[in-house]
Scaffold this motif. Sequence first.
Motif, PDB file in Angstrom:
ATOM      1  N   HIS A   1       0.829  -1.201   0.000  1.00  0.00           N
ATOM      2  CA  HIS A   1       0.000   0.000   0.000  1.00  0.00           C
ATOM      3  C   HIS A   1       0.869   1.260   0.000  1.00  0.00           C
ATOM      4  N   VAL A   2       1.898   1.269   0.842  1.00  0.00           N
ATOM      5  CA  VAL A   2       2.767   2.449   0.933  1.00  0.00           C
ATOM      6  C   VAL A   2       3.460   2.698  -0.398  1.00  0.00           C
ATOM      7  N   SER A   3       3.921   1.646  -1.032  1.00  0.00           N
ATOM      8  CA  SER A   3       4.582   1.791  -2.326  1.00  0.00           C
ATOM      9  C   SER A   3       3.651   2.407  -3.362  1.00  0.00           C
ATOM     10  N   ARG A   4       2.406   1.935  -3.392  1.00  0.00           N
ATOM     11  CA  ARG A   4       1.453   2.488  -4.364  1.00  0.00           C
ATOM     12  C   ARG A   4       1.082   3.926  -4.005  1.00  0.00           C
ATOM     13  N   ILE A   5       0.963   4.218  -2.711  1.00  0.00           N
ATOM     14  CA  ILE A   5       0.648   5.580  -2.274  1.00  0.00           C
ATOM     15  C   ILE A   5       1.725   6.551  -2.751  1.00  0.00           C
ATOM     16  N   LEU A   6       2.995   6.193  -2.540  1.00  0.00           N
ATOM     17  CA  LEU A   6       4.089   7.065  -2.956  1.00  0.00           C
ATOM     18  C   LEU A   6       4.069   7.283  -4.466  1.00  0.00           C
ATOM     19  N   THR A   7       3.806   6.210  -5.210  1.00  0.00           N
ATOM     20  CA  THR A   7       3.749   6.322  -6.671  1.00  0.00           C
ATOM     21  C   THR A   7       2.589   7.197  -7.109  1.00  0.00           C
ATOM     22  N   THR A   8       1.420   6.973  -6.519  1.00  0.00           N
ATOM     23  CA  THR A   8       0.225   7.734  -6.900  1.00  0.00           C
ATOM     24  C   THR A   8       0.387   9.217  -6.578  1.00  0.00           C
ATOM     25  N   LEU A   9       0.983   9.514  -5.423  1.00  0.00           N
ATOM     26  CA  LEU A   9       1.145  10.909  -5.010  1.00  0.00           C
ATOM     27  C   LEU A   9       2.328  11.578  -5.687  1.00  0.00           C
ATOM     28  N   GLY A  10       3.192  10.798  -6.308  1.00  0.00           N
ATOM     29  CA  GLY A  10       4.354  11.372  -6.976  1.00  0.00           C
ATOM     30  C   GLY A  10       5.372  11.927  -6.013  1.00  0.00           C
ATOM     31  N   VAL A  11       5.547  11.246  -4.861  1.00  0.00           N
ATOM     32  CA  VAL A  11       6.523  11.685  -3.858  1.00  0.00           C
ATOM     33  C   VAL A  11       7.574  10.593  -3.693  1.00  0.00           C
ATOM     34  N   THR A  12       8.685  10.970  -3.056  1.00  0.00           N
ATOM     35  CA  THR A  12       9.798  10.031  -2.961  1.00  0.00           C
ATOM     36  C   THR A  12       9.903   9.328  -1.625  1.00  0.00           C
ATOM     37  N   ASN A  13       9.237   9.847  -0.596  1.00  0.00           N
ATOM     38  CA  ASN A  13       9.352   9.186   0.699  1.00  0.00           C
ATOM     39  C   ASN A  13       8.124   9.437   1.561  1.00  0.00           C
ATOM     40  N   ARG A  14       8.109   8.811   2.731  1.00  0.00           N
ATOM     41  CA  ARG A  14       6.951   8.851   3.621  1.00  0.00           C
ATOM     42  C   ARG A  14       6.715  10.246   4.189  1.00  0.00           C
ATOM     43  N   VAL A  15       7.786  10.990   4.429  1.00  0.00           N
ATOM     44  CA  VAL A  15       7.621  12.326   5.000  1.00  0.00           C
ATOM     45  C   VAL A  15       6.846  13.226   4.050  1.00  0.00           C
ATOM     46  N   GLN A  16       7.208  13.197   2.770  1.00  0.00           N
ATOM     47  CA  GLN A  16       6.492  14.019   1.796  1.00  0.00           C
ATOM     48  C   GLN A  16       5.034  13.576   1.669  1.00  0.00           C
ATOM     49  N   ALA A  17       4.794  12.277   1.767  1.00  0.00           N
ATOM     50  CA  ALA A  17       3.414  11.784   1.750  1.00  0.00           C
ATOM     51  C   ALA A  17       2.653  12.287   2.974  1.00  0.00           C
ATOM     52  N   ALA A  18       3.320  12.308   4.128  1.00  0.00           N
ATOM     53  CA  ALA A  18       2.690  12.798   5.355  1.00  0.00           C
ATOM     54  C   ALA A  18       2.345  14.281   5.246  1.00  0.00           C
ATOM     55  N   LEU A  19       3.215  15.056   4.623  1.00  0.00           N
ATOM     56  CA  LEU A  19       2.938  16.481   4.428  1.00  0.00           C
ATOM     57  C   LEU A  19       1.693  16.682   3.574  1.00  0.00           C
ATOM     58  N   LEU A  20       1.585  15.886   2.513  1.00  0.00           N
ATOM     59  CA  LEU A  20       0.400  15.975   1.662  1.00  0.00           C
ATOM     60  C   LEU A  20      -0.865  15.595   2.433  1.00  0.00           C
ATOM     61  N   ALA A  21      -0.756  14.564   3.254  1.00  0.00           N
ATOM     62  CA  ALA A  21      -1.907  14.126   4.041  1.00  0.00           C
ATOM     63  C   ALA A  21      -2.376  15.227   4.969  1.00  0.00           C
ATOM     64  N   ARG A  22      -1.429  15.919   5.584  1.00  0.00           N
ATOM     65  CA  ARG A  22      -1.792  17.014   6.491  1.00  0.00           C
ATOM     66  C   ARG A  22      -2.384  18.183   5.718  1.00  0.00           C
ATOM     67  N   ASP A  23      -1.817  18.493   4.571  1.00  0.00           N
ATOM     68  CA  ASP A  23      -2.380  19.558   3.740  1.00  0.00           C
ATOM     69  C   ASP A  23      -3.820  19.266   3.349  1.00  0.00           C
ATOM     70  N   ALA A  24      -4.079  18.000   3.045  1.00  0.00           N
ATOM     71  CA  ALA A  24      -5.399  17.611   2.585  1.00  0.00           C
ATOM     72  C   ALA A  24      -6.405  17.470   3.711  1.00  0.00           C
ATOM     73  N   GLY A  25      -5.951  17.636   4.952  1.00  0.00           N
ATOM     74  CA  GLY A  25      -6.852  17.514   6.088  1.00  0.00           C
ATOM     75  C   GLY A  25      -7.139  16.088   6.481  1.00  0.00           C
ATOM     76  N   LEU A  26      -6.287  15.167   6.028  1.00  0.00           N
ATOM     77  CA  LEU A  26      -6.507  13.759   6.336  1.00  0.00           C
ATOM     78  C   LEU A  26      -6.184  13.444   7.797  1.00  0.00           C
ATOM     79  N   THR A  27      -5.326  14.286   8.400  1.00  0.00           N
ATOM     80  CA  THR A  27      -4.986  14.122   9.805  1.00  0.00           C
ATOM     81  C   THR A  27      -5.170  15.450  10.507  1.00  0.00           C
ATOM     82  N   PRO A  28      -5.430  15.429  11.813  1.00  0.00           N
ATOM     83  CA  PRO A  28      -5.622  16.678  12.545  1.00  0.00           C
ATOM     84  C   PRO A  28      -4.318  17.454  12.691  1.00  0.00           C
TER      85      PRO A  28
END
Length: 216
Positions: free
Chosen positions: A189-216
Amino acid sequence: MIRAMVVDDDALVRLGLTDLLDSDDAIEDVAQATDGLHAIEQASAHRIDVALVDVRMPRMDGIAATKRLRALPHPPKVITLTTFDLDEYVYDALAAGADGFLLKDTDPAEILRAVHLVAAGSAMLHPTAARRLIDRYHHANRPQATRAQNRIAPLTPRERDVLALLAQGDTNADIAKTLGVQESTVKSHVSRILTTLGVTNRVQAALLARDAGLTP
């Protein structure tokens, strides 16, 4: 064996971090650098798995160095180190591709844990300072939030669940336990998430998640 490099212009800090890394039988300190340019030279001459990089250095700072390190043919993982938990440069370092952010006064055992986690493909953010930093510079920007929501839209509901937990700093093992699935499934799942979001690592994915309001 995790091959590590310490990058800091302060000789005492380099010595302290090197001694700490040498205390762990699973970590080998293979290089030290006094600034960003020196770090690029060392990483090009040695295979480095994890680089601990200071933010503020002469000639080339840690942010520019992180970008250059991550662009190498065999890029090391990067843990950014800073003295100030609200330093505006830290977010820039994470956005540049750093896999972690720690304060220099972090407990030594946590620094070693961070090296192991990052080497294994996870992220390590200081539990309070990094979240405040991200909130301060990233979270309230509505146009940016809209763009982030559009980028996570293609994710499946389960991938969104994984991304939300990832954004909280959970490891793959933590996520697997929470969702009741195998760790190998989480890795997929993490591998596909990184590919779909076009990011290189988990930190950048986490930043996107926070921007999108996925986490408080």
